[in-house]
Design an enzyme around this catalytic site. Structure first.
Site, PDB file in Angstrom:
ATOM      1  N   CYS A  71      -9.171  22.976  -5.643  1.00  8.88           N
ATOM      2  CA  CYS A  71      -7.774  23.292  -5.967  1.00  8.88           C
ATOM      3  C   CYS A  71      -7.427  22.860  -7.144  1.00  8.88           C
ATOM      4  CB  CYS A  71      -6.607  21.652  -5.275  1.00  8.88           C
ATOM      5  SG  CYS A  71      -7.232  21.602  -3.457  1.00  8.88           S
ATOM      6  N   ARG A 118      -7.692  28.630  -7.803  1.00 13.48           N
ATOM      7  CA  ARG A 118      -8.477  27.752  -7.823  1.00 13.48           C
ATOM      8  C   ARG A 118      -8.289  27.352  -6.225  1.00 13.48           C
ATOM      9  NH1 ARG A 118     -10.631  24.649 -11.681  1.00 13.48           N
ATOM     10  NH2 ARG A 118     -10.916  22.813 -10.047  1.00 13.48           N
ATOM     11  N   TRP A 139      -6.662  24.600  -1.724  1.00  7.00           N
ATOM     12  CA  TRP A 139      -7.829  25.332  -0.624  1.00  7.00           C
ATOM     13  C   TRP A 139      -8.291  23.919   0.117  1.00  7.00           C
ATOM     14  CZ3 TRP A 139     -13.023  24.473   0.105  1.00  7.00           C
ATOM     15  CH2 TRP A 139     -13.597  25.943   0.073  1.00  7.00           C
ATOM     16  N   ASN A 196      -7.092  17.067  -5.819  1.00 10.31           N
ATOM     17  CA  ASN A 196      -8.081  17.766  -5.684  1.00 10.31           C
ATOM     18  C   ASN A 196      -9.152  17.011  -5.664  1.00 10.31           C
ATOM     19  OD1 ASN A 196     -10.111  20.027  -6.042  1.00 10.31           O
ATOM     20  ND2 ASN A 196      -9.933  19.906  -8.371  1.00 10.31           N
ATOM     21  N   GLY A 197     -10.699  17.422  -4.603  1.00 13.32           N
ATOM     22  CA  GLY A 197     -11.234  16.480  -4.030  1.00 13.32           C
ATOM     23  C   GLY A 197     -11.833  16.225  -2.648  1.00 13.32           C
ATOM     24  N   GLU A 235     -26.180  41.103  -6.444  1.00 10.35           N
ATOM     25  CA  GLU A 235     -24.829  41.033  -7.021  1.00 10.35           C
ATOM     26  C   GLU A 235     -24.120  41.876  -6.572  1.00 10.35           C
ATOM     27  OE1 GLU A 235     -23.466  38.948  -8.430  1.00 10.35           O
ATOM     28  OE2 GLU A 235     -21.812  39.478  -9.101  1.00 10.35           O
ATOM     29  N   LYS A 272     -20.629  41.291  -5.065  1.00  7.95           N
ATOM     30  CA  LYS A 272     -19.228  41.582  -5.170  1.00  7.95           C
ATOM     31  C   LYS A 272     -18.189  42.336  -3.455  1.00  7.95           C
ATOM     32  CE  LYS A 272     -18.800  39.854  -7.873  1.00  7.95           C
ATOM     33  NZ  LYS A 272     -18.956  38.727  -8.033  1.00  7.95           N
ATOM     34  N   GLU A 283     -17.309  40.001  -0.698  1.00  9.07           N
ATOM     35  CA  GLU A 283     -16.249  39.197  -1.011  1.00  9.07           C
ATOM     36  C   GLU A 283     -15.015  39.680  -1.424  1.00  9.07           C
ATOM     37  OE1 GLU A 283     -16.915  35.848  -4.229  1.00  9.07           O
ATOM     38  OE2 GLU A 283     -17.811  38.035  -5.444  1.00  9.07           O
ATOM     39  N   HIS A 309     -39.501  46.964   7.577  1.00  8.13           N
ATOM     40  CA  HIS A 309     -39.122  45.803   8.356  1.00  8.13           C
ATOM     41  C   HIS A 309     -38.991  45.810   9.509  1.00  8.13           C
ATOM     42  CE1 HIS A 309     -43.337  45.889   6.461  1.00  8.13           C
ATOM     43  NE2 HIS A 309     -42.875  45.828   5.087  1.00  8.13           N
ATOM     44  N   LYS A 325     -11.640  29.920  -7.383  1.00  6.18           N
ATOM     45  CA  LYS A 325     -12.866  29.956  -7.847  1.00  6.18           C
ATOM     46  C   LYS A 325     -13.626  29.217  -7.814  1.00  6.18           C
ATOM     47  CE  LYS A 325     -13.638  32.479 -11.562  1.00  6.18           C
ATOM     48  NZ  LYS A 325     -14.367  33.792 -11.838  1.00  6.18           N
TER      49      LYS A 325
END
Ligand code: M6R
Length: 605
Positions: A2, A27, A75, A99-100, A478, A482, A485, A501, A600
């Site tokens: 957050c 965030r 968040w 936040n936490g 990567e 990208k 997301e 395979h 983030k």
């Protein structure tokens, strides 16, 4: 995860908080809220689900004249996205943002018999209610008592109803920075919110209490001793955290890569040779370690995988890359002869931090590659190599990835030199080629319209595959992350030789495959694998160097990057992969910078 902010001073607090929350929104963006002391010292609060813009609209309809308040952008971790769960939480005389994660919220709920009295499903309301039970008009004592009972991570900003014009803050693990400037006192989860007002700031030490008033920011140890904060000066400016004419932060950050690559490399070159004397990194360490453990999450971990492909075959020492959240549970074999390298843009990722602490417990020397100055990971590492990427605001990491790789490449080069794998001449040629990657990235950025066009063939497909061998496979990981997301297209990366395979069963007509073929010694093999998927009807976008000639029928679209030694193709390839994901998201009309469910900086396990 957050974003939190507090302000006391002569400015319009409502505006300062809303502007700060806009900066911190990356965030977390499920809901937002503010609480303010009005002119009569009464507390008002407004909370809203959705983005800060929704909160701003409500606030503008009912402005509150205030010079002291706190704000939060959430968040969700504990309880769904609802108005009740949004912060601030007000219980009795206590108004709190957090936040936490409070791990022992059940214990506190039972101890203070809070059950019936809670209005939300959050752990934060439990902490606020417990503090209200403890509080008897003495903020320091009450906070101290609360902390002695808490388990978990937290950054709190607290206002007490009977202490108008004052904000108290304290943290454990979750970040907080604070500043006092001509226009008041401010505290926030990160620097981006402070930058418009002050370049001087301090990182709030863990388990110390900060008190903000309009005239001061004071720091106290838990036993009440006043401490002088250790002031830092930001090297970022406000522009760095603005879009500057770009439609999205992500596009701006993609464009910044050539410049920040040079900023990361140039200060660490001495007569063309890598030099980490500013970081006080001893050559003896680089010379004597017998293995390397790289630990990180997400994109940073992918940077580590690229570094592994560079380092292990050349230095002939084992290099393992671990996902930070798994590291602790894999009974890692590390000791004082293992060099641990942790990589983190934010320097706050909790899984990476926990892994770092374990590595240190096992006496492994730790070098961190971090973007944010003064962050927890930076402070707890034995040595820090700061990437000079500037603030990365888009949730999808772009420039952080390429500067992390640049820093790792330079570190490799120093190791190669001190271990006598490279001569000075060889090392100089290496750093020259590394610097030249800036212009290869520019070349690919100039091709963004072509990339936008090729994306139209991918954008409506439910799945996409990225394939490559060796280092190209490392880049593919990567590329797939990208695309997933920010465009929500299901994307997977496969080592090209592994497809047959199992996964090749998914390749049918028009399924998009982004094939990366820049590694010359294994090019023929990669090409065979591309032929195999072509034969099954895949729509192939082939990324290769411009000096190679391959049959036209091999792909639907060719994207040619400048001719570079195999080791360095990651830089222009990264730009292409980032642009593919960016335009897929734009063409789908999605929120590029703030994709759903993400934040983030991941400060919860
Ligand atoms: O701040 P960090 O580099 O530690 O963050 C690690 C990951 O959370 C981050 O790279 C994430 O995977 C990005 N959203 C990917 O674009």
């Amino acid at each position: 995860m957050c974003g939190i902010i507090g302000y006391c001073g002569p400015l319009d607090a409502q505006k300062v908080l809303l502007d700060g929350l806009t900066q911190l929104e990356y965030r977390g963006y499920d809901s937002a809220g503010i609480a303010l002391f009005d002119e009569k010292s009464r507390i008002h609060f407004i909370k809203k689900t959705g983005k800060v813009a929704a909160l701003r609209q409500v606030c503008e309809e009912t402005p509150i004249l205030s010079h002291c308040g706190i704000g939060h952008t959430r968040w969700a971790t504990h309880g769904g996205v609802t108005g009740e769960n949004a912060h601030p939480h007000i219980v009795g005389r206590v108004t709190m943002i957090h936040n936490g994660i409070i791990e022992n919220y059940q214990y506190l709920t039972e101890k203070y018999r809070l059950g019936e009295r809670l209005h939300s499903q959050t752990d934060t309301e439990v902490a606020a209610a417990a503090l209200n039970e403890i509080y008897d008009g003495e903020p320091f004592e009450a906070i101290r008592e609360l902390l002695s009972q808490l388990e978990g991570s937290y950054a709190f900003c607290i206002m007490f109803e009977d202490r108008p014009g004052e904000i108290y803050a304290v943290r454990n693990v979750s970040p907080l920075v604070a500043a006092h400037m001509g226009s008041g006192a401010m505290i926030a989860s990160d620097l981006t919110a402070l930058l418009p007002y002050s370049k001087k700031y301090f990182v709030v030490p863990e388990e110390q209490i900060v008190k903000l008033t309009a005239y001061s920011v004071s720091l106290y140890t838990l036993d009440g001793k006043k401490e002088a904060p250790e002031l830092l000066e930001a090297s970022w400016n406000t522009d760095a955290a603005m879009k500057n004419g770009f439609e999205h932060f992500m596009l701006k950050e993609i464009h910044e890569q050539p410049e920040v690559l040079k900023k990361t490399l140039v200060p660490r070159l001495n007569k063309g040779l890598p030099d980490f004397s500013d970081e006080k990194l001893p050559d003896s360490l680089l010379k004597e370690v017998s293995s390397i453990r790289i630990i990180a999450c997400g994109t940073a971990m992918h940077a580590g995988i690229v570094a592994r492909s560079l380092i292990e075959p050349r230095l002939r020492i084992p290099v393992t890359v671990s996902i930070a959240s798994e590291f602790r549970y894999e009974e890692p074999l590390i000791d004082e002869k293992t060099l641990t390298i942790v990589i983190s843009q934010s320097g706050e990722t909790i899984d990476t931090l926990a892994a770092l602490r374990l590595a240190k417990e096992r006496h492994s020397p730790v070098i961190s590659i971090v973007n944010v100055k003064g962050s927890t990971i930076a402070r707890e590492s034995d040595y820090v190599i700061y990437t000079h990427g500037g603030p990365e605001i888009a949730v999808a990491s772009t420039k952080a990835y390429t500067v992390q790789i640049a820093a790792l490449y330079l570190l490799f080069c120093r190791m190669a030199l001190v271990r006598r794998v490279y001569s000075e001449d060889h090392a100089r040629r290496f750093t020259e080629s590394l610097l030249a990657c800036a212009s290869a990235m520019e070349t690919m950025i100039r091709q963004k319209d072509t990339i936008n066009e090729l994306v139209t063939h991918i954008v409506n497909c439910p799945d996409a595959f990225f394939i490559g061998r060796g280092m190209d496979y490392a880049f593919s990981l990567e590329g797939a992350l990208k695309l997933k997301e920010i465009s929500y297209i299901h994307a997977e990366a496969y080592a090209a030789g592994e497809l047959k395979h199992g996964t090749i069963a998914l390749i049918t007509d028009h399924v998009p495959v982004i094939a990366i073929a820049t590694q010359k010694p294994i090019l023929a093999k990669t090409v065979s694998n591309i032929r195999e998927i072509r034969a099954r009807g895949a729509y192939v976008v082939l990324l290769m160097t411009e000096d190679e000639t391959l049959e036209e029928s091999l792909a639907d679209v060719f994207v040619r990057i400048p001719k570079l030694d195999d080791k360095f193709t990651v830089f222009p390839i990264a730009v292409v992969l980032q642009l593919i994901a960016y335009y897929a998201s734009v063409q789908k009309g999605l929120d590029v910078d703030q994709p759903r469910n993400l934040a983030k900086s991941v400060t919860v396990e």
